[in-house]
Design a protein around this motif. Sequence first.
Motif, PDB file in Angstrom:
ATOM      1  N   UNK A 187       0.833  -1.195   0.000  1.00 46.60           N
ATOM      2  CA  UNK A 187       0.000   0.000   0.000  1.00 46.60           C
ATOM      3  C   UNK A 187       0.873   1.251   0.000  1.00 46.60           C
ATOM      4  N   UNK A 188       1.971   1.208   0.725  1.00 48.34           N
ATOM      5  CA  UNK A 188       2.935   2.309   0.735  1.00 48.34           C
ATOM      6  C   UNK A 188       3.455   2.537  -0.684  1.00 48.34           C
ATOM      7  N   UNK A 189       3.811   1.441  -1.362  1.00 48.64           N
ATOM      8  CA  UNK A 189       4.319   1.561  -2.725  1.00 48.64           C
ATOM      9  C   UNK A 189       3.274   2.184  -3.646  1.00 48.64           C
ATOM     10  N   UNK A 190       2.016   1.792  -3.476  1.00 48.45           N
ATOM     11  CA  UNK A 190       0.936   2.362  -4.286  1.00 48.45           C
ATOM     12  C   UNK A 190       0.833   3.867  -4.063  1.00 48.45           C
ATOM     13  N   UNK A 191       0.837   4.279  -2.791  1.00 47.90           N
ATOM     14  CA  UNK A 191       0.722   5.704  -2.473  1.00 47.90           C
ATOM     15  C   UNK A 191       1.886   6.502  -3.033  1.00 47.90           C
ATOM     16  N   UNK A 192       3.098   5.955  -2.925  1.00 48.75           N
ATOM     17  CA  UNK A 192       4.286   6.660  -3.417  1.00 48.75           C
ATOM     18  C   UNK A 192       4.256   6.771  -4.939  1.00 48.75           C
ATOM     19  N   UNK A 193       3.869   5.715  -5.618  1.00 50.26           N
ATOM     20  CA  UNK A 193       3.812   5.755  -7.080  1.00 50.26           C
ATOM     21  C   UNK A 193       2.794   6.779  -7.573  1.00 50.26           C
ATOM     22  N   UNK A 194       1.638   6.810  -6.928  1.00 49.29           N
ATOM     23  CA  UNK A 194       0.602   7.762  -7.338  1.00 49.29           C
ATOM     24  C   UNK A 194       1.057   9.190  -7.090  1.00 49.29           C
ATOM     25  N   UNK A 195       1.622   9.436  -5.919  1.00 49.53           N
ATOM     26  CA  UNK A 195       2.062  10.793  -5.591  1.00 49.53           C
ATOM     27  C   UNK A 195       3.255  11.210  -6.443  1.00 49.53           C
ATOM     28  N   UNK A 196       4.149  10.273  -6.754  1.00 49.40           N
ATOM     29  CA  UNK A 196       5.289  10.598  -7.614  1.00 49.40           C
ATOM     30  C   UNK A 196       4.820  10.989  -9.003  1.00 49.40           C
ATOM     31  N   UNK A 197       3.911  10.210  -9.551  1.00 48.95           N
ATOM     32  CA  UNK A 197       3.380  10.523 -10.872  1.00 48.95           C
ATOM     33  C   UNK A 197       2.691  11.885 -10.884  1.00 48.95           C
ATOM     34  N   UNK A 198       1.907  12.156  -9.846  1.00 45.75           N
ATOM     35  CA  UNK A 198       1.211  13.442  -9.762  1.00 45.75           C
ATOM     36  C   UNK A 198       2.187  14.605  -9.661  1.00 45.75           C
ATOM     37  N   UNK A 199       3.234  14.437  -8.850  1.00 40.64           N
ATOM     38  CA  UNK A 199       4.214  15.500  -8.663  1.00 40.64           C
ATOM     39  C   UNK A 199       4.998  15.769  -9.943  1.00 40.64           C
ATOM     40  N   UNK A 200       5.369  14.707 -10.660  1.00 44.17           N
ATOM     41  CA  UNK A 200       6.102  14.880 -11.918  1.00 44.17           C
ATOM     42  C   UNK A 200       5.234  15.612 -12.934  1.00 44.17           C
ATOM     43  N   UNK A 201       3.976  15.219 -13.039  1.00 43.44           N
ATOM     44  CA  UNK A 201       3.069  15.881 -13.980  1.00 43.44           C
ATOM     45  C   UNK A 201       2.885  17.352 -13.622  1.00 43.44           C
ATOM     46  N   UNK A 202       2.833  17.656 -12.319  1.00 40.91           N
ATOM     47  CA  UNK A 202       2.665  19.046 -11.897  1.00 40.91           C
ATOM     48  C   UNK A 202       3.899  19.882 -12.222  1.00 40.91           C
ATOM     49  N   UNK A 203       5.068  19.327 -11.941  1.00 39.63           N
ATOM     50  CA  UNK A 203       6.304  20.073 -12.196  1.00 39.63           C
ATOM     51  C   UNK A 203       6.541  20.290 -13.686  1.00 39.63           C
ATOM     52  N   UNK A 204       6.125  19.336 -14.487  1.00 40.57           N
ATOM     53  CA  UNK A 204       6.352  19.423 -15.931  1.00 40.57           C
ATOM     54  C   UNK A 204       5.070  19.790 -16.685  1.00 40.57           C
TER      55      UNK A 204
END
Length: 226
Positions: free
Chosen positions: A198-215
């Motif tokens: 579940x931790x991995x799921x949360x990190x992957x989702x938040x990482x993807x969201x953060x990358x999309x926001x920055x770029x």
Amino acid sequence: MLLPYLVALSGGLLLVGLIWGLAFSPPHHEQGNSYRIIYLHVPAASGAMMGYMAMGICGLVSLVWRMKMAEVAIKAIAPFGATLAAVALITGAIWGRPTWGTYWIWDARLTSMLILFFMYLGVMGLQNAIADPRQAGRAASLLSLVGIINVVIVRYSVDWWHSLHQGSSMSIFGAGGSQIHPSMLAPLLISMFGTYFLFAVAVLIRTRTEVLWRERRSRWVKEVLR
């Protein structure tokens, strides 16, 4: 895409582990049914420490090799890690009342876990307080790296100091093996692995969201979001 499979895996493991542990595992010979909170408490505490260790490694990578993705990973890990640390503290207090006669005592393990929770909040605070993403990332990386010291203290506090908190009983690969009966250990391990996924799921989702926001102004992002 592995994310849907990770979601299903984490949900399935947590469902099996928690139902098995809370409803079907036998009562403890001393603590009775109050011990069952370990199926929430131990996975949360273990996940919180694992998450901060991961942030510390990312902090080292960020400071030494200046990798942006390491800073993104720290930002993705911190909120869920803080949530797990809070769950560990709350469930520990609930467990402590019938077991020790008090919700809280300034025990080495409890105090260092509280500090871990505050360090998670500190990392999140730095990321939100500093306007420049790179400066915020470096500051959060430094605190993440320094905080590894406290993770080590959390892990070994019951061995280094006289502690009200019981010592580790899950040394599966140690000389004496685990001190937990298999009927109690199996659902606990399942719950722990469910928490990790579940931790991995949360990190992957938040990482993807953060990358999309920055770029978000990049052409490739606009094409992805069409």
